[in-house]
Design a protein around this motif. Structure first.
Motif, mmCIF file in Angstrom:
data_model
loop_
_atom_site.group_PDB
_atom_site.id
_atom_site.type_symbol
_atom_site.label_atom_id
_atom_site.label_comp_id
_atom_site.label_asym_id
_atom_site.label_seq_id
_atom_site.Cartn_x
_atom_site.Cartn_y
_atom_site.Cartn_z
ATOM 1 N N SER A 7 130.989 22.839 -27.773
ATOM 2 C CA SER A 7 131.112 23.834 -26.771
ATOM 3 C C SER A 7 130.185 23.226 -25.605
ATOM 4 O O SER A 7 130.651 23.481 -24.314
ATOM 5 N N ALA A 8 129.483 22.400 -25.826
ATOM 6 C CA ALA A 8 128.727 21.818 -24.462
ATOM 7 C C ALA A 8 129.688 20.638 -23.768
ATOM 8 O O ALA A 8 129.648 20.935 -22.491
ATOM 9 N N VAL A 9 130.310 20.067 -24.458
ATOM 10 C CA VAL A 9 131.291 19.104 -23.797
ATOM 11 C C VAL A 9 132.730 19.813 -23.153
ATOM 12 O O VAL A 9 133.033 19.720 -21.981
ATOM 13 N N ALA A 10 133.020 21.154 -23.873
ATOM 14 C CA ALA A 10 133.838 22.007 -23.473
ATOM 15 C C ALA A 10 133.544 22.619 -22.073
ATOM 16 O O ALA A 10 134.272 22.605 -20.948
ATOM 17 N N ASP A 50 119.252 25.313 -27.028
ATOM 18 C CA ASP A 50 119.907 24.137 -26.723
ATOM 19 C C ASP A 50 121.088 24.369 -25.970
ATOM 20 O O ASP A 50 121.339 23.552 -24.765
ATOM 21 N N ALA A 51 121.720 25.416 -26.165
ATOM 22 C CA ALA A 51 122.696 25.932 -24.997
ATOM 23 C C ALA A 51 122.257 26.227 -23.734
ATOM 24 O O ALA A 51 122.857 25.717 -22.725
ATOM 25 N N ARG A 52 121.068 26.806 -23.610
ATOM 26 C CA ARG A 52 120.430 26.886 -22.296
ATOM 27 C C ARG A 52 120.203 25.550 -21.564
ATOM 28 O O ARG A 52 120.396 25.507 -20.364
ATOM 29 N N ARG A 53 119.644 24.658 -22.187
ATOM 30 C CA ARG A 53 119.358 23.444 -21.707
ATOM 31 C C ARG A 53 120.777 22.636 -21.177
ATOM 32 O O ARG A 53 120.634 22.156 -20.105
ATOM 33 N N VAL A 54 121.674 22.821 -22.050
ATOM 34 C CA VAL A 54 123.085 21.955 -21.598
ATOM 35 C C VAL A 54 123.586 22.867 -20.053
ATOM 36 O O VAL A 54 123.926 22.406 -19.201
ATOM 37 N N ALA A 55 123.374 24.463 -20.254
ATOM 38 C CA ALA A 55 123.878 25.063 -19.004
ATOM 39 C C ALA A 55 123.019 24.520 -17.860
ATOM 40 O O ALA A 55 123.472 24.489 -16.727
ATOM 41 N N ASN A 56 121.492 24.330 -18.033
ATOM 42 C CA ASN A 56 120.979 24.030 -16.911
ATOM 43 C C ASN A 56 121.327 22.557 -16.501
ATOM 44 O O ASN A 56 121.150 22.176 -15.319
ATOM 45 N N LEU A 57 121.361 21.796 -17.226
ATOM 46 C CA LEU A 57 121.980 20.107 -17.102
ATOM 47 C C LEU A 57 123.450 20.281 -16.097
ATOM 48 O O LEU A 57 123.588 19.847 -15.050
ATOM 49 N N ALA A 175 129.365 13.379 -24.743
ATOM 50 C CA ALA A 175 128.005 13.925 -24.421
ATOM 51 C C ALA A 175 126.977 13.018 -24.023
ATOM 52 O O ALA A 175 125.978 13.373 -23.353
ATOM 53 N N GLU A 176 126.898 11.759 -24.819
ATOM 54 C CA GLU A 176 125.889 11.005 -24.313
ATOM 55 C C GLU A 176 125.750 10.506 -22.926
ATOM 56 O O GLU A 176 124.786 10.365 -22.314
ATOM 57 N N GLU A 177 127.029 10.233 -22.605
ATOM 58 C CA GLU A 177 127.308 9.469 -21.388
ATOM 59 C C GLU A 177 126.998 10.836 -20.315
ATOM 60 O O GLU A 177 126.456 10.371 -18.959
ATOM 61 N N ARG A 178 127.235 11.977 -20.754
ATOM 62 C CA ARG A 178 126.973 12.992 -19.561
ATOM 63 C C ARG A 178 125.298 13.495 -19.799
ATOM 64 O O ARG A 178 124.936 14.179 -18.995
ATOM 65 N N GLY A 179 124.522 12.488 -20.483
ATOM 66 C CA GLY A 179 123.206 13.091 -20.557
ATOM 67 C C GLY A 179 122.977 14.400 -21.301
ATOM 68 O O GLY A 179 121.646 14.846 -21.289
ATOM 69 N N ILE A 180 123.830 14.857 -22.240
ATOM 70 C CA ILE A 180 123.586 15.987 -23.180
ATOM 71 C C ILE A 180 122.700 15.349 -24.254
ATOM 72 O O ILE A 180 123.211 14.745 -25.081
ATOM 73 N N GLN A 181 121.544 16.208 -24.235
ATOM 74 C CA GLN A 181 120.556 15.714 -25.577
ATOM 75 C C GLN A 181 120.978 16.026 -26.801
ATOM 76 O O GLN A 181 120.593 15.309 -27.845
ATOM 77 N N ILE A 182 121.962 16.973 -27.258
ATOM 78 C CA ILE A 182 122.182 17.328 -28.302
ATOM 79 C C ILE A 182 123.589 16.726 -28.961
ATOM 80 O O ILE A 182 124.484 16.965 -29.808
#
Length: 383
Positions: A7-10, A50-57, A175-182
């Motif tokens: 869902s983070a990448v989506a 975790d979801a909030r951190r992705v949204a902030n990013l 996700a790694e390329e986008r800097g998503i920690q999860i």
């Protein structure tokens, strides 16, 4: 946004595509576990963080919507009631049907949004009869089975950004390329409201166990059980049958009769299913064919099972074939005969399971299995 990598990448792809995106995490329990245990469960406080951190990013607004009351009534209580009636439900389909693409979608539309985007691996195609639901390009990750309950109206407001991605590893790399920690967070599995995976133990706390008879198909008593709900179709061990079968071969659980509180056992070859039928059916859109006439398709009965060739049709219920598990309000049912020349018989089919119908890669619809007839019975019934 579940707090997982899909869902983070989506969400990231939706932002990149230029959409006005808002992240929403669903609170499905009033008392969620604080932390995950490996890949067990989901929807914990940790997942929300975790979801909030992705949204902030991503720089998008983020909200937690409390659907715990609706989830308890439509998914958890339904799960318990199905087991109490001797059926084997799929709570993930029920969650998609009642929560993610009903309660969530309704609220989103009411607030002015155009669609709900999720991290499901499935593909939407604009066909001649409207929007169609198809398998994902990566069959190993395909999740179209659990989306088989969606209707044409719901599909018109769905968005699955991951459907064309051929592997989960590519999603993690992105996700790694986008800097998503999860990016390397384990996938969740098991039933989300039973995070330790002990479904039988969880049900024992919710349902009373009443001793009863273990019988063969003729009705002869061959043993005793301490609670029919503790058994599953296809089970061999733990039956505690006092004497062997006449042919000396092992016996397996063939069915569970909740009204009479009986467990029916028999030889392994009676687990081979040649026909399934059931109600509570729905279509994902205009099928482009007359369902009352037999049509060729494929049937899938579990999220990770292989589909099998079949011939299906919509028919009025034969009153003589009703079972204890049959839904009394149904007047029509989908009947599917397995093409035994091109596929192995289905094994371990239980009432309550969902059967999803495919034509090619397209999801036609689904139904809840009420009857599963052994190969001999199925061939005789269809003759």
């Amino acid at each position: 946004m579940s707090g997982g990598v899909d869902s983070a990448v989506a969400a990231a792809r939706a932002v990149e595509a230029g959409h006005d995106v808002v992240g929403v995490h669903l609170a499905l329990s009033r008392m969620p576990g604080t932390l995950r245990t490996g890949s067990r469960g989901c929807c914990t406080i940790e997942d929300a963080m975790d979801a909030r951190r992705v949204a902030n990013l991503l720089g998008i607004p983020f909200y937690v919507w409390d659907f715990s009351e609706r989830f308890a009534a439509d998914v958890v209580d339904d799960f318990v009631a199905e087991y109490e009636a001797g059926r084997t439900p799929n709570p993930c389909l029920r969650c998609n049907e009642k929560i993610k693409f009903a309660a969530l979608l309704d609220k989103a539309i009411a607030l002015g949004f155009d669609a709900v985007a999720t991290g499901h691996y499935a593909t939407l195609v604009d066909g001649p009869g409207g929007r169609e639901l198809h398998r994902a390009s990566a069959w190993a990750k395909d999740q179209s089975y659990v989306l088989g309950v969606l209707t044409a109206e719901q599909l018109a407001h769905c968005y699955f950004p991951l459907g064309d991605t051929p592997s989960k590893e590519l999603i993690r790399a992105e996700a790694e390329e986008r800097g998503i920690q999860i990016a390397r967070k384990p996938d969740s599995h098991d039933i989300c409201f039973i995070p330790d995976g002990d479904t039988r133990g969880w049900l024992n706390e919710k349902l009373e166990r009443a001793p009863g008879d273990i019988v063969d198909e003729s009705g002869a008593v061959v043993g005793r059980h301490d609670g029919a709900r503790g058994y599953t179709i296809g089970q061999r061990r733990g039956l505690a049958i006092g004497h062997p079968a006449p042919d000396g071969k092992p016996r397996y659980v063939l069915s569970i009769r909740p009204v009479s509180n009986q467990v029916v056992v028999g030889p392994k070859d009676r687990l081979a299913i040649g026909r399934i039928a059931g109600g509570r059916f729905s279509l994902t859109g205009d099928p482009g064919l007359d369902l009352a006439e037999p049509f060729d398709c494929e049937v899938q009965i579990r999220a990770h099972a292989d589909p099998v060739p079949a011939t299906a049709r919509l028919a009025r219920i034969d009153e003589a074939r009703r079972t204890e598990q049959h839904r009394a309000e149904a007047t029509h049912e989908i009947v599917a005969d397995i093409d035994l020349e091109h596929a192995e018989p289905l094994l371990g089919v239980a009432p309550g399971q969902s059967a999803v119908l495919y034509i090619g890669s397209r999801v036609l619809g689904q139904f809840t299995i009420d009857r599963a007839l052994p190969v001999d019975d199925g061939r005789t019934a269809s003759a």
